[in-house]
Design a protein around this motif. Structure first.
Motif, PDB file in Angstrom:
ATOM      1  N   GLU A 171       4.583  39.620  29.005  1.00 55.92           N
ATOM      2  CA  GLU A 171       4.700  37.998  27.979  1.00 55.92           C
ATOM      3  C   GLU A 171       5.647  36.099  28.441  1.00 55.92           C
ATOM      4  O   GLU A 171       5.661  37.393  29.271  1.00 55.92           O
ATOM      5  CB  GLU A 171       5.577  38.069  26.814  1.00 55.92           C
ATOM      6  N   GLY A 172       4.831  35.502  27.906  1.00 52.02           N
ATOM      7  CA  GLY A 172       5.147  34.599  28.130  1.00 52.02           C
ATOM      8  C   GLY A 172       4.835  33.433  27.394  1.00 52.02           C
ATOM      9  O   GLY A 172       4.276  33.157  26.508  1.00 52.02           O
ATOM     10  N   LYS A 173       5.148  31.918  28.340  1.00 46.07           N
ATOM     11  CA  LYS A 173       4.753  30.974  27.780  1.00 46.07           C
ATOM     12  C   LYS A 173       4.393  29.998  28.596  1.00 46.07           C
ATOM     13  O   LYS A 173       4.468  29.098  30.041  1.00 46.07           O
ATOM     14  CB  LYS A 173       5.523  30.204  26.627  1.00 46.07           C
ATOM     15  N   CYS A 174       3.861  28.501  27.804  1.00 45.46           N
ATOM     16  CA  CYS A 174       3.528  27.385  28.946  1.00 45.46           C
ATOM     17  C   CYS A 174       3.558  26.173  28.589  1.00 45.46           C
ATOM     18  O   CYS A 174       3.608  25.880  27.393  1.00 45.46           O
ATOM     19  CB  CYS A 174       1.539  27.207  28.792  1.00 45.46           C
ATOM     20  N   ILE A 175       4.755  25.695  29.281  1.00 49.04           N
ATOM     21  CA  ILE A 175       4.995  25.002  29.064  1.00 49.04           C
ATOM     22  C   ILE A 175       4.439  23.182  29.363  1.00 49.04           C
ATOM     23  O   ILE A 175       4.031  23.607  31.018  1.00 49.04           O
ATOM     24  CB  ILE A 175       6.469  24.679  29.534  1.00 49.04           C
ATOM     25  N   ASP A 176       4.256  22.429  28.651  1.00 44.57           N
ATOM     26  CA  ASP A 176       3.775  20.868  29.780  1.00 44.57           C
ATOM     27  C   ASP A 176       4.385  20.277  30.222  1.00 44.57           C
ATOM     28  O   ASP A 176       5.071  19.510  29.211  1.00 44.57           O
ATOM     29  CB  ASP A 176       2.597  20.495  28.297  1.00 44.57           C
ATOM     30  N   ILE A 177       4.154  19.686  31.305  1.00 49.13           N
ATOM     31  CA  ILE A 177       5.126  18.528  31.867  1.00 49.13           C
ATOM     32  C   ILE A 177       4.275  17.712  32.594  1.00 49.13           C
ATOM     33  O   ILE A 177       5.186  17.500  33.554  1.00 49.13           O
ATOM     34  CB  ILE A 177       6.178  18.827  32.731  1.00 49.13           C
ATOM     35  N   THR A 178       3.417  16.920  31.193  1.00 45.27           N
ATOM     36  CA  THR A 178       2.781  15.937  32.320  1.00 45.27           C
ATOM     37  C   THR A 178       4.172  14.641  32.206  1.00 45.27           C
ATOM     38  O   THR A 178       4.605  14.369  30.885  1.00 45.27           O
ATOM     39  CB  THR A 178       1.609  15.601  31.343  1.00 45.27           C
ATOM     40  N   LYS A 179       3.762  13.894  32.966  1.00 37.84           N
ATOM     41  CA  LYS A 179       4.883  13.100  33.358  1.00 37.84           C
ATOM     42  C   LYS A 179       4.299  12.371  31.402  1.00 37.84           C
ATOM     43  O   LYS A 179       2.815  11.564  32.172  1.00 37.84           O
ATOM     44  CB  LYS A 179       4.643  12.663  34.187  1.00 37.84           C
ATOM     45  N   VAL A 180       4.757  11.665  30.662  1.00 36.19           N
ATOM     46  CA  VAL A 180       4.220  10.610  29.884  1.00 36.19           C
ATOM     47  C   VAL A 180       4.558   9.232  29.639  1.00 36.19           C
ATOM     48  O   VAL A 180       5.694   8.837  30.218  1.00 36.19           O
ATOM     49  CB  VAL A 180       5.083  11.560  28.651  1.00 36.19           C
ATOM     50  N   TYR A 181       3.804   8.194  30.545  1.00 34.80           N
ATOM     51  CA  TYR A 181       4.106   6.678  30.896  1.00 34.80           C
ATOM     52  C   TYR A 181       3.537   5.580  29.567  1.00 34.80           C
ATOM     53  O   TYR A 181       3.169   6.166  28.107  1.00 34.80           O
ATOM     54  CB  TYR A 181       2.141   6.257  31.633  1.00 34.80           C
ATOM     55  N   THR A 182       5.094   4.951  29.700  1.00 39.06           N
ATOM     56  CA  THR A 182       5.285   4.349  28.683  1.00 39.06           C
ATOM     57  C   THR A 182       5.094   2.949  28.412  1.00 39.06           C
ATOM     58  O   THR A 182       5.349   2.671  29.784  1.00 39.06           O
ATOM     59  CB  THR A 182       6.252   4.459  27.608  1.00 39.06           C
ATOM     60  N   GLN A 183       4.229   1.474  27.533  1.00 40.59           N
ATOM     61  CA  GLN A 183       4.465   0.244  28.633  1.00 40.59           C
ATOM     62  C   GLN A 183       5.659  -0.032  27.850  1.00 40.59           C
ATOM     63  O   GLN A 183       6.229  -0.209  27.090  1.00 40.59           O
ATOM     64  CB  GLN A 183       3.361  -0.401  27.770  1.00 40.59           C
TER      65      GLN A 183
END
Lengths: 183, 172
Positions: A171-183
């Protein structure tokens, strides 16, 4: 008698007829008019400020999110590490050049086969459409129209290592660690 | 004679490259292009409008090479390619639960790369052939998706503006 002071503490002022209906019983005289004017002015000023802010932000053009693939990481910018390869023998260089030539010929044949395949497909399709036109005009017109169910078209590539049938994964999980760019 | 009348100088000719001068000019930084959405072509009865061929994979080199191959194929088949760009990379951390233990252990950090090749003017008779050719040359590990281009697709490439959105929400 003892019960009189208890009755007095029950109500705050002589205007308070019941504990719950507080605002309705107390007469408000001069206050409501002032509140209306000030409220309207304040609200208008607030709205104008917000509109100005929005205009300012909208003036600045939207920026694209930078793609990390095209930016070399900082740790690879150091030019001091150089690979030292041993010199190749004459036979080795010859072998490599001949291999490259064979690979070029193989790829050329592959490319030509693809072009030929596309051409035969198109020719066969044109011939079939010609025959269909001779058969019936209506079917031909319907066949030429664009297919609405064709897109979106999805396809997974060929899989040389399909998942094993009796495998029990942990069992496991997937975490989204994409860098979020804001203007 | 065909050999003597040829105007192109061969590389061994002493005057080869005599007209070159652009390599002497100072390098100019690329001009900043205005980020504006191009008009989406809806297409007619017999032609498809703007189509996006999105290629996704964990392997960067494979995805790049496949996207380049698709672009060259479209050029060869005289299909118009208005744009060919890369979508921002997504990073995922894969954690798995140890056999004897309650702690999640880090297994790997996977990056997903996506390239998009836009195609217009694909005729309705040639479309299935084109899809067949792309499918047959699809490498393993690469996921292919062909769909129509929408405004939402364009907006997903732009940076989010939380302040502007907040103010707009407050206005309404």
């Amino acid at each position: 008698s003892s019960w009189l002071p208890q009755m007095a503490s029950f109500r705050g002022s002589h205007w308070q007829t019941s504990v719950l209906a507080f605002r309705a019983s107390l007469p408000m005289r001069a206050q409501p008019k002032k509140k209306k004017k000030v409220d309207v002015k304040r609200e208008q000023a607030q709205k104008d400020r917000m509109k100005k802010k929005i205009k300012k932000l909208e003036k600045a053009a939207a920026e694209m999110i930078p793609v990390e693939d095209f930016v070399t990481p900082f740790k690879y910018s150091d030019g001091s590490r150089v690979r030292s390869l041993p010199p190749l023998s004459f036979e080795e260089t010859e072998r490599r050049v001949l291999l490259l030539k064979k690979w070029a010929v193989f790829k050329q044949k592959q490319d030509e086969a693809e072009k030929k395949a596309i051409q035969t497909l198109v020719e066969a399709q044109q011939e079939a459409l010609k025959e269909l036109r001779l058969e019936s005009e209506e079917l031909y017109q319907a066949a030429i129209k664009r297919d609405k169910e064709l897109f979106p078209f999805e396809s997974d590539g060929p899989s040389y290592t399909p998942p094993l049938p009796g495998y029990d994964p942990p069992e496991g999980k997937c975490i989204d660690i994409t860098k979020v760019y804001t203007q | 004679d065909a050999l003597l009348s040829c105007h192109r100088h061969y590389r061994s000719n002493p005057t080869h490259g005599i007209g070159r001068f652009k390599y002497l000019l100072p390098k100019q930084a690329p001009k900043k292009r205005k980020v504006q959405m191009k008009e989406i072509n809806p297409g007619t009865e017999h032609e498809y409008g703007d189509l996006n061929i999105q290629v996704t994979s964990h392997d960067l080199c494979l995805v790049e090479h496949f996207a380049q191959y698709l672009h060259k194929l479209c050029n060869r088949l005289c299909l118009r390619v208005p744009e060919s760009y890369a979508m921002p990379t997504k990073t995922h951390e894969v954690l798995f639960l140890e056999e004897r233990g309650s702690k999640m252990q880090l297994d790997a950090v996977l990056t997903t790369h996506q390239r998009v090749v836009q195609v217009t003017g694909l005729s309705s008779t040639f479309a299935p052939i084109f899809l067949e050719v792309i499918q047959s040359s699809q490498p393993e590990g690469v996921h292919l998706l062909v769909k129509e281009h929408t405004e939402a697709d364009f907006k997903s490439r732009l940076k989010s503006r939380p302040e502007l959105e907040e103010l707009l929400a407050q206005m309404n």
